[in-house]
Design an enzyme around this catalytic site. Structure first.
Site, short mmCIF file in Angstrom:
data_model
loop_
_atom_site.label_atom_id
_atom_site.label_comp_id
_atom_site.label_asym_id
_atom_site.label_seq_id
_atom_site.Cartn_x
_atom_site.Cartn_y
_atom_site.Cartn_z
N HIS A 48 -5.65 32.65 -65.67
CA HIS A 48 -5.50 31.71 -65.03
C HIS A 48 -4.50 30.47 -65.23
O HIS A 48 -5.23 29.77 -65.39
CB HIS A 48 -6.35 31.84 -64.42
N HIS A 90 -0.05 23.61 -59.60
CA HIS A 90 -1.03 23.53 -58.89
C HIS A 90 -1.12 22.54 -57.50
O HIS A 90 -1.41 23.36 -57.58
CB HIS A 90 -2.75 23.94 -60.01
O1 G3P Z 1 -4.42 31.92 -57.35
C1 G3P Z 1 -5.74 32.45 -57.53
C2 G3P Z 1 -6.34 31.55 -57.70
O2 G3P Z 1 -5.57 30.95 -59.00
C3 G3P Z 1 -6.82 30.47 -56.66
O3 G3P Z 1 -7.06 29.58 -57.04
O4 G3P Z 1 -6.24 27.09 -56.34
O5 G3P Z 1 -6.53 27.71 -59.06
O6 G3P Z 1 -4.98 28.73 -57.41
P1 G3P Z 1 -6.32 28.66 -57.57
CA CA Z 2 -3.19 30.42 -58.78
#
Ligand code: G3P
Ligand code: CA
Length: 375
Positions: A48, A90
């Site tokens: 992530h 992000h």
């Molecule tokens: O993309 C899956 C997860 O990353 C969603 O949350 O806000 O970290 O993009 P975010």
């Molecule tokens: Ca994401």
């Protein structure tokens, strides 16, 4: 509509693949057979924003570390600069993860989309991490740059491990046509057709049919991704309330009077099983081969959301031939509890911890990898 970005500021030919319920699946691993059909790793380790616990998110060290540790996928959030370049970031503003206030003080709160690539490349996207996480700080993180999608792809291609790309269209309504732009870039880079296999013993996702997974919270973006890239696997990200899956209560964190956001989120329930099923049906009908649900974490924190990984929910996805990849899980206690509900991998900031949990620990330490790569 609720801006999902804000929750983190505090903290194959696949179209048409449909498995009949339970067909050829182990009783306790229904997602495994589905993943094999789709051509994605099982269980999947999705880095992530890279290995973002140990290095500034969506930068060279976070993606390089994730690749070298052995993540199956590099996860990224794609947006577009004023001059039309796809980049990985992000938040849709630059305040949290750059020194925008120093470099462009009059424009600090402007959306990323109002900056050219040249302007964005003047920002330091690493020093914030050293201040926020002194225990994980490295002098070499100061001055890191925001990356273009091309640069992230270069990292994915640059080692012996060959991870796949797990790409989210972030705030896509701000970027009309970004789905088609993404198609062009992936085509140009050769990621929409078969890629060479990795050497034996190395991560080989880039050689699999699911070498790219496209993800979005937004139904209109999923439809556009399906139109642009019908044969690339897609995942619909799941949230509760604010235009997403209906909750049983209209309460928001603000109106609830709750003190702890994670506790408030954990208290939220889906309005009905029928409501959840309608989202599963919509996702499947619009080309999704998986869902990315929010999950509630045992120890709370900024990444602890609603519990959308209950066994009956995961079964609904599996019964429709979809895998389940929850976000964002970093601790063994949660890997264990949520896995027992029947999921098929995790988005994690801690690739090394998830690899350990899955019994395939990285061969090299985080420190050694970072040092070997100049960090
Ligand atoms: O993309 C899956 C997860 O990353 C969603 O949350 O806000 O970290 O993009 P975010
Ligand atoms: Ca994401």
């Amino acid at each position: 509509m609720f801006n999902r970005i804000s929750r983190t500021l505090g903290g194959a030919a696949l179209a048409g693949v449909l498995l009949s319920s339970g067909a050829a699946m182990a009783a306790n691993e229904p997602g495994k057979a589905i993943a094999q059909q789709i051509g994605v790793p099982w269980p999947a380790v999705i880095a992530h924003r890279g290995a973002s616990f140990d290095a500034p998110e969506e930068t060279v060290p976070s993606y390089t570390l994730a690749r070298e540790l052995g993540a199956d996928y590099l996860e990224m959030d794609i947006q577009r600069t004023k001059d039309g370049v796809l980049i990985a970031l992000h938040d849709d503003t630059l305040e949290r993860t750059t020194n925008i206030a120093d470099v462009f003080p009059d424009r600090a709160r402007q959306p990323l989309s109002s900056f050219t690539l040249d302007e964005l490349k003047r920002l330091d996207a690493g020093s914030w991490f050293n201040k926020a996480h002194p225990d994980r700080a490295r002098a070499s993180y100061a001055g890191l740059k925001i990356l273009t999608l091309d640069e992230v792809i270069d990292i994915a291609e640059g080692g012996k491990n060959k991870p796949g790309l797990y790409i989210e269209t972030k705030v896509p309504a701000q970027f009309p046509g970004i789905e088609a732009d993404l198609q062009k870039k992936l085509q140009q880079r050769g990621w929409l057709s078969e890629r060479p296999a990795a050497a034996k013993g190395y991560v080989n996702t880039a050689h699999m049919p699911g070498r790219v997974v496209l993800q979005t919270f937004e139904k209109p973006s999923l439809e556009l991704l399906q139109k642009s890239m019908p044969n690339v696997p897609k995942v619909l990200l799941l949230w509760l309330g604010d235009g997403s899956i209906a909750a049983s209560s209209d309460a928001t964190f603000k109106t609830s009077g709750a003190k702890d956001k994670a506790a408030f989120y954990a208290s939220q329930q889906v309005k009905s099983k029928e409501e959840f099923a309608s989202w599963m049906d919509w996702a499947k009908a619009h080309g999704a081969v998986g869902t990315g649900p929010a999950s509630a974490l045992k120890n709370g924190g900024d990444q602890s959301y609603m519990d959308l990984v209950q066994p009956w929910m995961n079964k609904m996805a599996h019964d429709r031939g979809m895998v389940v990849h929850p976000y964002t899980v970093d601790e063994a206690v949660d890997f264990k509890a949520i896995s027992s509900n029947g999921v098929d991998g995790f988005f994690t900031n801690r690739t090394s911890e998830l690899l350990k949990f899955y019994g395939r620990p990285a061969k090299e330490s985080i420190d050694a990898i970072l040092k070997r790569n100049g960090f």
